[in-house]
Scaffold this motif. Structure first.
Motif, mmCIF file in Angstrom:
data_model
loop_
_atom_site.group_PDB
_atom_site.id
_atom_site.type_symbol
_atom_site.label_atom_id
_atom_site.label_comp_id
_atom_site.label_asym_id
_atom_site.label_seq_id
_atom_site.Cartn_x
_atom_site.Cartn_y
_atom_site.Cartn_z
ATOM 1 N N THR A 101 16.460 -1.793 -5.063
ATOM 2 C CA THR A 101 17.434 -0.800 -4.181
ATOM 3 C C THR A 101 16.580 0.616 -4.010
ATOM 4 O O THR A 101 15.964 0.909 -4.620
ATOM 5 N N TYR A 102 17.008 1.088 -3.022
ATOM 6 C CA TYR A 102 16.737 2.354 -2.596
ATOM 7 C C TYR A 102 17.255 3.419 -3.631
ATOM 8 O O TYR A 102 16.671 4.448 -4.010
ATOM 9 N N GLU A 103 18.363 3.405 -4.203
ATOM 10 C CA GLU A 103 18.860 4.208 -5.468
ATOM 11 C C GLU A 103 18.071 4.139 -6.499
ATOM 12 O O GLU A 103 17.685 5.236 -7.036
ATOM 13 N N GLU A 104 17.292 2.918 -6.830
ATOM 14 C CA GLU A 104 16.610 2.761 -7.942
ATOM 15 C C GLU A 104 15.305 3.404 -7.681
ATOM 16 O O GLU A 104 14.832 4.341 -8.634
ATOM 17 N N ILE A 105 14.960 3.485 -6.499
ATOM 18 C CA ILE A 105 13.397 4.070 -6.106
ATOM 19 C C ILE A 105 13.689 5.665 -6.421
ATOM 20 O O ILE A 105 12.809 6.109 -6.865
ATOM 21 N N LYS A 106 14.469 6.059 -5.787
ATOM 22 C CA LYS A 106 14.943 7.555 -5.745
ATOM 23 C C LYS A 106 15.158 7.903 -7.488
ATOM 24 O O LYS A 106 14.780 9.199 -7.634
ATOM 25 N N GLU A 107 15.818 7.085 -7.953
ATOM 26 C CA GLU A 107 16.088 7.614 -9.409
ATOM 27 C C GLU A 107 14.703 7.444 -10.131
ATOM 28 O O GLU A 107 14.492 8.206 -11.343
ATOM 29 N N ARG A 108 13.799 6.422 -9.855
ATOM 30 C CA ARG A 108 13.045 6.134 -11.013
ATOM 31 C C ARG A 108 11.481 6.585 -10.662
ATOM 32 O O ARG A 108 10.608 6.737 -11.356
ATOM 33 N N ILE A 109 10.961 7.097 -9.118
ATOM 34 C CA ILE A 109 9.749 7.177 -8.890
ATOM 35 C C ILE A 109 9.807 8.723 -8.063
ATOM 36 O O ILE A 109 10.699 9.150 -7.391
ATOM 37 N N GLU A 110 8.876 9.619 -8.635
ATOM 38 C CA GLU A 110 8.632 10.954 -8.022
ATOM 39 C C GLU A 110 7.318 10.798 -7.265
ATOM 40 O O GLU A 110 6.319 10.281 -7.977
ATOM 41 N N VAL A 111 7.071 11.480 -6.190
ATOM 42 C CA VAL A 111 5.655 11.446 -5.581
ATOM 43 C C VAL A 111 5.289 12.984 -6.205
ATOM 44 O O VAL A 111 5.766 13.897 -5.979
ATOM 45 N N THR A 112 4.267 12.659 -6.896
ATOM 46 C CA THR A 112 3.793 14.371 -7.927
ATOM 47 C C THR A 112 2.623 14.835 -6.971
ATOM 48 O O THR A 112 2.526 16.133 -7.322
ATOM 49 N N ARG A 113 2.122 14.080 -6.297
ATOM 50 C CA ARG A 113 0.843 14.753 -5.498
ATOM 51 C C ARG A 113 0.493 13.944 -4.209
ATOM 52 O O ARG A 113 0.651 12.724 -4.328
ATOM 53 N N ALA A 114 0.193 14.445 -2.990
ATOM 54 C CA ALA A 114 -0.100 13.658 -1.904
ATOM 55 C C ALA A 114 -0.926 14.497 -1.000
ATOM 56 O O ALA A 114 -0.379 15.174 -0.401
ATOM 57 N N ASP A 115 -2.177 14.854 -1.360
ATOM 58 C CA ASP A 115 -2.984 15.744 -0.457
ATOM 59 C C ASP A 115 -4.409 15.349 -0.975
ATOM 60 O O ASP A 115 -4.793 14.575 -1.922
ATOM 61 N N TYR A 116 -5.345 15.850 -0.198
ATOM 62 C CA TYR A 116 -6.875 15.732 -0.282
ATOM 63 C C TYR A 116 -7.204 14.272 -0.897
ATOM 64 O O TYR A 116 -7.923 14.079 -1.421
ATOM 65 N N GLN A 117 -6.580 13.510 0.020
ATOM 66 C CA GLN A 117 -6.898 11.986 -0.163
ATOM 67 C C GLN A 117 -6.729 11.466 -1.758
ATOM 68 O O GLN A 117 -7.258 10.403 -2.017
ATOM 69 N N ILE A 118 -5.665 11.983 -2.018
ATOM 70 C CA ILE A 118 -5.111 11.802 -3.353
ATOM 71 C C ILE A 118 -3.497 11.439 -3.330
ATOM 72 O O ILE A 118 -2.934 12.272 -2.780
ATOM 73 N N VAL A 119 -3.217 10.185 -3.734
ATOM 74 C CA VAL A 119 -1.819 10.057 -3.951
ATOM 75 C C VAL A 119 -1.318 9.673 -5.404
ATOM 76 O O VAL A 119 -2.065 8.904 -5.715
ATOM 77 N N GLN A 120 -0.463 10.403 -6.014
ATOM 78 C CA GLN A 120 -0.023 10.109 -7.363
ATOM 79 C C GLN A 120 1.397 9.983 -7.299
ATOM 80 O O GLN A 120 2.212 10.913 -6.651
ATOM 81 N N LEU A 121 2.081 9.267 -8.142
ATOM 82 C CA LEU A 121 3.332 8.861 -8.353
ATOM 83 C C LEU A 121 3.796 8.700 -10.041
ATOM 84 O O LEU A 121 2.903 8.043 -10.836
ATOM 85 N N THR A 122 4.938 8.949 -10.481
ATOM 86 C CA THR A 122 5.315 8.912 -11.623
ATOM 87 C C THR A 122 6.546 8.041 -11.625
ATOM 88 O O THR A 122 7.477 8.317 -10.860
ATOM 89 N N TYR A 123 6.453 6.924 -12.492
ATOM 90 C CA TYR A 123 7.562 5.885 -12.554
ATOM 91 C C TYR A 123 8.329 6.164 -13.559
ATOM 92 O O TYR A 123 7.715 6.019 -14.906
#
Length: 649
Positions: free
Chosen positions: A563-585
């Motif tokens: 669900t989208y509720e789980e995605i919003k609750e459990r995943i955070e985009v911590t960086r998205a720049d300079y050709q780098i994407v980082q996420l915390t689950y």
């Protein structure tokens, strides 16, 4: 009505003035449409003691059944059918066991025109689909043909592998006897000259859950009378929707061999734990003038513009009119038939954006009555159609079609650039400012508001049409070293397999499939389209990476949230720049830290000081939790690679 004088008493061409008259009186007449809707069964309805023939043809004045002497003999008898009391259908019953009876329909219209047509609901056909055949479907069942596979307990775990049946085994190195056939796809213990598995054994080893076949119904542009057809086609040129394609059978002259062998293939895939998706093409036909839709009820099944010309939102010269009751009924009946009779586990709708939302929701409802876990998705492109914007089944209206999936070209283009420009770049090969788009789409467009749940999002970077990813990367950088091309390719595939939604892999993507730079190979020879089974050994590390990523995705619930509720609750985009994407689950008692590095250099990833478990690092996947880092505060990762760290709270 204008008197129309055909030059021959067979299939005819229609001029635009006549079409305009027909359309105004039939297609756009809501009273006609509603009054002539017929909800019952149509076609040749077989039982051992009789066969009932039912044809919807409300504008015909007379219909005859033409009975032939065997499958390929001369006309033996013609029988005038009775018009039903409500004038909707023509019917006739032939007593006895009529399995194998070969027939067509002759329709006579009030203006004197005469059309000869196949049965639109034909379940069996002669070679090249020229005649319809009555079939006792029980006699086509393979040994031990049982029930459907059990419902899939968690759709979020699905991984789709798209495959053209002929491509799969036609290569001389496939080790398969029945090359390009239904039976060839299920030959066990087949290997390439290096001893590596091919065919169905390879798919089992790869670990995908669903195999999506390009069209398997009877299509028009491959000559079934030639043992080794000279022609090649993907199959997007429908002829008989209810019968399998004969060129895939070992005997296309026998109307029942193709049915039994397709069932054998599906049964073997199911026995191997693999579900089968069928690519369906209800949005257009190959030749309108000679198609049973147009021959039985001229002017009804297609869309037209104000001057009587076919609309062309599909780009192939005609669009069907799914919003009309009997076209909608036909689509629903057809999909339901394939699901029930052949135990199909999913349907991919070609150019779904030409259809209407009511039709797709009706299909979804019908499939739910058979098996709610049957996948239903399609190409929801924004295509030209005279339907109002809120009626069309495209990605803009995905929220109106719960549990009907859509291909996500947002992630595709963010990763590799515009699919229609060979040299366009994306996140994986040097484009800047794509990071936010990648991050949003990895989370299945969580903030876009276009979908009801992540399972509506089909995540992909490569499919049968347009350039393969390898060819596109090569076109953008023709002189780049192979190692860098491989790493960029693997980065894209890794992102797809670790994204929320349902990942989709094109056959051979895992070993960097090439079509020698050909963009659309729908009619190119086997030399271009075949799966090169030696390439899996050349790119063995890439194949192993994909295998293990699928395993990791399956065992790690954070990579397939429901669900989208789980995605919003459990995943955070911590960086998205300079050709780098980082996420915390955030899991229950642990966290995952994911880094996608699209820079062309090594990257030092700082982390909070502590001990971590490496799950993905430098093109390797670790499926257990034994690969400990020791106490660290940074990790060095290679260019164009993915890092996944796990840390218990």
């Amino acid at each position: 009505m204008k008197q129309y004088n055909p030059t021959s008493q067979s299939e005819i061409k229609y001029d635009y003035n006549y079409l305009t008259t027909i359309i105004n009186q039939i297609s756009h007449d809501s009273v006609f449409v509603e009054r002539n809707y017929y909800p019952g069964k149509l076609g040749a309805i077989y039982s051992k003691d009789k066969t009932e023939f039912k044809l919807w043809a409300p504008t015909a004045s007379q219909v005859e059944i033409l009975i032939y002497d065997g499958h390929y003999g001369v006309l033996k008898e013609n029988i005038v059918m009775a018009r039903s009391n409500d004038d909707k259908i023509f019917t006739h019953t032939i007593e006895g066991d009529n399995h194998g009876l070969t027939y067509r329909y002759r329709l006579i219209f009030f203006d004197g025109r005469v059309n000869t047509s196949n049965d639109p609901y034909a379940r069996a056909v002669t070679v090249n689909g020229q005649r319809s055949v009555v079939v006792d479907l029980d006699r086509t069942n393979p040994d031990n043909w049982g029930e459907r596979m059990p419902e899939m307990d968690d759709i979020s775990k699905a991984v789709i592998y798209e495959l053209h049946l002929r491509d799969f085994t036609v290569d001389s190195d496939s080790g398969v006897t029945h090359k390009g056939k239904f039976l060839g796809a299920i030959e066990e213990n087949a290997t390439n000259p290096n001893g590596s598995s091919t065919g169905i054994d390879y798919l089992k080893e790869l670990g995908v859950t669903h195999v999506e076949f390009l069209p398997l119904f009877d299509y028009q542009t491959v000559d079934e009378t030639v043992e080794k057809p000279r022609e090649y086609n993907w199959g997007y040129d429908p002829q008989n929707y209810g019968a399998p394609e004969g060129s895939y059978s070992t005997n296309p002259y026998d109307p029942f061999t193709r049915i039994k062998e397709m069932k054998q293939m599906i049964q073997a895939f199911h026995d191997a734990g693999l579900r089968v998706i069928m690519d369906v093409v209800y949005n257009h036909v190959y030749e309108v003038d000679n198609h049973s839709f147009h021959l039985t009820v001229p002017g009804y099944f297609f869309r037209y513009n104000d001057v009587g010309q076919f609309t062309n939102g599909t780009g192939v010269g005609n669009d069907t009119a799914s919003e009309r009751y009997m076209m909608r009924k036909y689509i629903v009946d057809s999909v339901s038939y394939w699901a029930k009779e052949y135990h199909i586990d999913g349907f991919r709708f070609d150019l779904m954006g030409i259809h209407d939302t009511t039709t797709m929701n009706t299909v979804r409802k019908a499939l739910d009555e058979i098996d709610p876990s049957i996948l239903l998705f399609g190409e929801g492109w924004d295509l030209y159609t005279p339907l109002s914007e809120n009626m069309v089944a495209n990605h803009n209206n995905a929220v109106l079609m719960p549990r009907v999936g859509q291909f996500n070209d947002g992630l595709r283009e963010a990763l590799k650039g515009n699919d229609f420009e060979a040299t366009a770049r994306g996140f994986i090969n040097g484009a800047w400012h794509m990071e936010q788009q990648v991050a949003q789409n990895v989370l299945a467009g969580v903030d876009f508001g276009s979908y009801n749940d992540p399972q509506q999002v089909i995540q992909y970077v490569e499919a049968h049409d347009n350039f393969t990813l390898y060819d596109k990367l090569r076109a953008a950088d023709p002189n780049l070293d192979e190692n860098t091309i491989t790493k960029r390719h693997e980065l894209a595939t890794t992102i797809i397999l670790l994204s929320q939604g349902i990942p989709f892999i094109h056959a051979g993507q895992e070993f960097l499939r090439t079509k020698n730079g050909i963009r659309d190979s729908y009619n190119k020879p086997d030399a271009i389209n075949k799966l090169d089974w030696l390439r899996q050994d050349e790119y063995r590390e890439s194949v192993e990476l994909v295998k293990n990523l699928i395993k990791l995705r399956n065992q790690e619930p954070l990579f397939h949230l429901s669900t989208y509720e789980e995605i919003k609750e459990r995943i955070e985009v911590t960086r998205a720049d300079y050709q780098i994407v980082q996420l915390t689950y955030r899991g229950d008692g642990y966290k995952l830290f994911v880094t996608f590095n699209a820079q062309g250099n090594m990257l030092n990833v700082p982390v909070k000081k502590g001990e971590y478990i490496k799950k993905v690092n430098n093109r390797r996947v670790y499926l257990d939790d034994n690969n400990l880092t020791g106490e660290i505060d940074n990790v060095l990762i290679d260019s164009y690679t993915t890092l996944v760290l796990k840390k218990f709270d």
